[in-house]
Design a protein around this motif. Structure first.
Motif, mmCIF file in Angstrom:
data_model
loop_
_atom_site.group_PDB
_atom_site.id
_atom_site.type_symbol
_atom_site.label_atom_id
_atom_site.label_comp_id
_atom_site.label_asym_id
_atom_site.label_seq_id
_atom_site.Cartn_x
_atom_site.Cartn_y
_atom_site.Cartn_z
ATOM 1 N N GLY A 45 0.785 -1.230 0.000
ATOM 2 C CA GLY A 45 0.000 0.000 0.000
ATOM 3 C C GLY A 45 0.810 1.270 0.000
ATOM 4 O O GLY A 45 0.248 2.357 0.200
ATOM 5 N N LEU A 46 2.111 1.191 -0.225
ATOM 6 C CA LEU A 46 2.951 2.385 -0.187
ATOM 7 C C LEU A 46 2.823 3.195 -1.471
ATOM 8 O O LEU A 46 2.690 2.637 -2.564
ATOM 9 C CB LEU A 46 4.421 2.016 0.027
ATOM 10 N N GLU A 47 2.887 4.514 -1.320
ATOM 11 C CA GLU A 47 2.916 5.421 -2.463
ATOM 12 C C GLU A 47 4.289 6.052 -2.633
ATOM 13 O O GLU A 47 4.610 6.559 -3.703
ATOM 14 C CB GLU A 47 1.861 6.511 -2.299
ATOM 15 N N ARG A 48 5.095 6.046 -1.566
ATOM 16 C CA ARG A 48 6.438 6.612 -1.584
ATOM 17 C C ARG A 48 7.437 5.556 -1.112
ATOM 18 O O ARG A 48 7.105 4.685 -0.297
ATOM 19 C CB ARG A 48 6.526 7.836 -0.668
ATOM 20 N N ALA A 89 8.065 8.483 -5.777
ATOM 21 C CA ALA A 89 6.899 7.606 -5.843
ATOM 22 C C ALA A 89 7.321 6.186 -6.221
ATOM 23 O O ALA A 89 8.271 5.980 -6.982
ATOM 24 C CB ALA A 89 5.899 8.144 -6.865
ATOM 25 N N THR A 90 6.609 5.204 -5.689
ATOM 26 C CA THR A 90 6.887 3.810 -6.023
ATOM 27 C C THR A 90 6.273 3.459 -7.373
ATOM 28 O O THR A 90 5.269 4.039 -7.788
ATOM 29 C CB THR A 90 6.315 2.859 -4.956
ATOM 30 N N SER A 91 6.863 2.497 -8.049
ATOM 31 C CA SER A 91 6.297 2.010 -9.306
ATOM 32 C C SER A 91 5.291 0.895 -9.064
ATOM 33 O O SER A 91 4.511 0.545 -9.952
ATOM 34 C CB SER A 91 7.413 1.517 -10.231
ATOM 35 N N PHE A 92 5.309 0.318 -7.842
ATOM 36 C CA PHE A 92 4.356 -0.734 -7.460
ATOM 37 C C PHE A 92 4.228 -0.685 -5.948
ATOM 38 O O PHE A 92 5.215 -0.429 -5.245
ATOM 39 C CB PHE A 92 4.839 -2.104 -7.931
ATOM 40 N N ASN A 111 18.421 -5.604 -1.576
ATOM 41 C CA ASN A 111 17.656 -6.117 -2.704
ATOM 42 C C ASN A 111 16.176 -5.780 -2.523
ATOM 43 O O ASN A 111 15.618 -5.993 -1.443
ATOM 44 C CB ASN A 111 17.812 -7.635 -2.817
ATOM 45 N N ASN A 112 15.560 -5.285 -3.566
ATOM 46 C CA ASN A 112 14.117 -5.085 -3.593
ATOM 47 C C ASN A 112 13.494 -6.078 -4.563
ATOM 48 O O ASN A 112 13.887 -6.144 -5.732
ATOM 49 C CB ASN A 112 13.777 -3.653 -4.026
ATOM 50 N N TRP A 113 12.535 -6.877 -4.059
ATOM 51 C CA TRP A 113 11.843 -7.869 -4.882
ATOM 52 C C TRP A 113 10.474 -7.299 -5.224
ATOM 53 O O TRP A 113 9.602 -7.186 -4.361
ATOM 54 C CB TRP A 113 11.745 -9.185 -4.123
ATOM 55 N N ARG A 156 17.396 2.846 -15.103
ATOM 56 C CA ARG A 156 17.376 4.170 -14.474
ATOM 57 C C ARG A 156 15.977 4.748 -14.347
ATOM 58 O O ARG A 156 15.756 5.678 -13.590
ATOM 59 C CB ARG A 156 18.273 5.132 -15.266
ATOM 60 N N THR A 157 15.017 4.220 -15.097
ATOM 61 C CA THR A 157 13.645 4.710 -14.988
ATOM 62 C C THR A 157 12.874 4.034 -13.862
ATOM 63 O O THR A 157 11.746 4.429 -13.568
ATOM 64 C CB THR A 157 12.891 4.489 -16.310
ATOM 65 N N GLU A 158 13.473 3.032 -13.219
ATOM 66 C CA GLU A 158 12.822 2.291 -12.144
ATOM 67 C C GLU A 158 13.237 2.871 -10.786
ATOM 68 O O GLU A 158 14.418 2.821 -10.423
ATOM 69 C CB GLU A 158 13.203 0.816 -12.218
ATOM 70 N N PRO A 159 12.299 3.435 -10.006
ATOM 71 C CA PRO A 159 12.646 4.031 -8.702
ATOM 72 C C PRO A 159 13.354 3.067 -7.764
ATOM 73 O O PRO A 159 14.256 3.471 -7.015
ATOM 74 C CB PRO A 159 11.290 4.462 -8.143
ATOM 75 N N PHE A 160 12.979 1.772 -7.774
ATOM 76 C CA PHE A 160 13.582 0.803 -6.864
ATOM 77 C C PHE A 160 15.052 0.535 -7.184
ATOM 78 O O PHE A 160 15.757 -0.042 -6.351
ATOM 79 C CB PHE A 160 12.805 -0.516 -6.913
ATOM 80 N N ALA A 161 15.520 0.932 -8.345
ATOM 81 C CA ALA A 161 16.894 0.642 -8.752
ATOM 82 C C ALA A 161 17.840 1.805 -8.506
ATOM 83 O O ALA A 161 19.037 1.687 -8.755
ATOM 84 C CB ALA A 161 16.932 0.265 -10.238
#
Length: 333
Positions: free
Chosen positions: A103-106, A114-117, A153-155, A194-199
């Protein structure tokens, strides 16, 4: 940005091996969506273990920004920390942590990204070696070194986003009493897009709040970059170095009155340089800054320590206008 009202419960055994706290609160602000008004935070610490869970987790200190740790959504995590060497001032420890979010937005570590998922699993392994010294009458470490390495690591959506980063600090004393020069270095790499916030890694800001509980010298953290907005600089790889001069502290004989007085003042000058997205000229970002921070140690009722901090930094980024940042912070206890 709205106050919540509630209660906090603290439990501990007589030997303080187990510490448990639970905070339940409610935000009456009708402008906030109904599913974000209830808040719960649970922590349990025993031996080297720490278990925590949150639901719309809130923090009192977020009312005194700019740094905010409150997040919409829920989380549950477990952490284990063990010392391999405990021979102060020399210590070596490792930390393992797994946390699930929903349920996270950030992003949990970056409030302006902002999170992508909204559902993901975070797994972290870190090692920390410290050999730091200080002399009688000092207010901070004056020599030594510290090395830290983290593998995070982010899964997310059945895809792994690994990040590896390391820090190395080294300090030498100067002929001036209680004065030293420190160099603080950090680098990191992520194989993600680089377009993925988690990376990505993100940097910017002093990181202090007006009313705070964290270490007053937040400018030393690898993600801090005073003079630039919080989380303003990002990249999948980076290199950062900081040079700091800690000047001798000034001690006061009579500044204040019985029950409330100022013990000492400490002044530091620092400069940092950072580059992100190395190897990609079109996305590479470079920035430098120059800053100062003045800390006052205030004693209340002869036993409670407060630290009042004032800071200023100016930063310049390639092909961008200069920016500046003022910092005021009162650290409680």
């Amino acid at each position: 940005n709205s106050p919540a009202y509630g209660m906090r419960f603290n439990f501990a055994d007589p030997t303080l091996l187990h510490n448990l706290d639970l905070t339940l609160s409610y935000t009456p602000n009708q402008n906030l969506p109904a599913n974000e008004r209830f808040h719960a935070v649970f922590n349990h610490r025993f031996w080297g273990w720490k278990i925590n869970a949150t639901y719309n987790g809130g923090s009192f200190y977020d009312l005194f920004g700019p740094t905010k740790t409150s997040r919409k959504g829920y989380s549950a995590g477990i952490q284990y920390k063990k010392f391999l060497i405990y021979d102060e001032p020399r210590t070596l420890d490792y930390t393992l942590r797994v946390t699930g979010y929903g349920g996270l937005e950030r992003l949990p570590d970056y409030q302006n990204v902002a999170t992508s998922f909204d559902k993901f699993l975070s797994m972290t392994a870190g090692i920390n070696y410290k050999f730091l010294h200080s002399s009688l009458g000092s207010v901070d470490y004056e020599k030594g070194y510290q090395w830290q390495t983290f593998f995070k690591n982010n899964w997310v959506k059945n895809k792994l986003f690994p990040r590896l980063y390391t820090h190395f600090d080294y300090g030498i004393p100067l002929p001036l009493d209680h004065s030293s020069i420190w160099t603080r270095n950090s680098m990191g790499y992520s194989s993600g897009n680089r377009t993925e916030p988690f990376a990505n890694f993100y940097f910017g800001g002093f990181g202090n709040n007006w009313i705070d509980y964290q270490n007053e010298k937040m400018y030393r953290e690898f993600y801090s970059f005073p003079g630039i907005k919080l989380n303003e600089i990002g990249g999948t790889n980076y290199g950062k170095t900081t040079l700091e001069w800690a000047l001798p502290p000034v001690r006061f004989r009579h500044l204040g009155f019985s029950g409330l007085f100022t013990s000492w003042a400490r002044f530091a000058i620092f400069t940092s340089g950072i580059v992100t997205n190395l190897g990609s000229p079109s996305q590479e970002r470079k920035a430098v800054n120059l800053g100062t921070q003045l800390d006052f140690r205030i004693i209340m009722l002869y036993n409670l320590n407060f630290t009042l901090s004032l800071g200023y930094a100016v930063a310049a980024e390639k092909d961008q206008r200069q920016t500046q940042e003022f910092m005021f912070s009162l650290k409680l206890l």
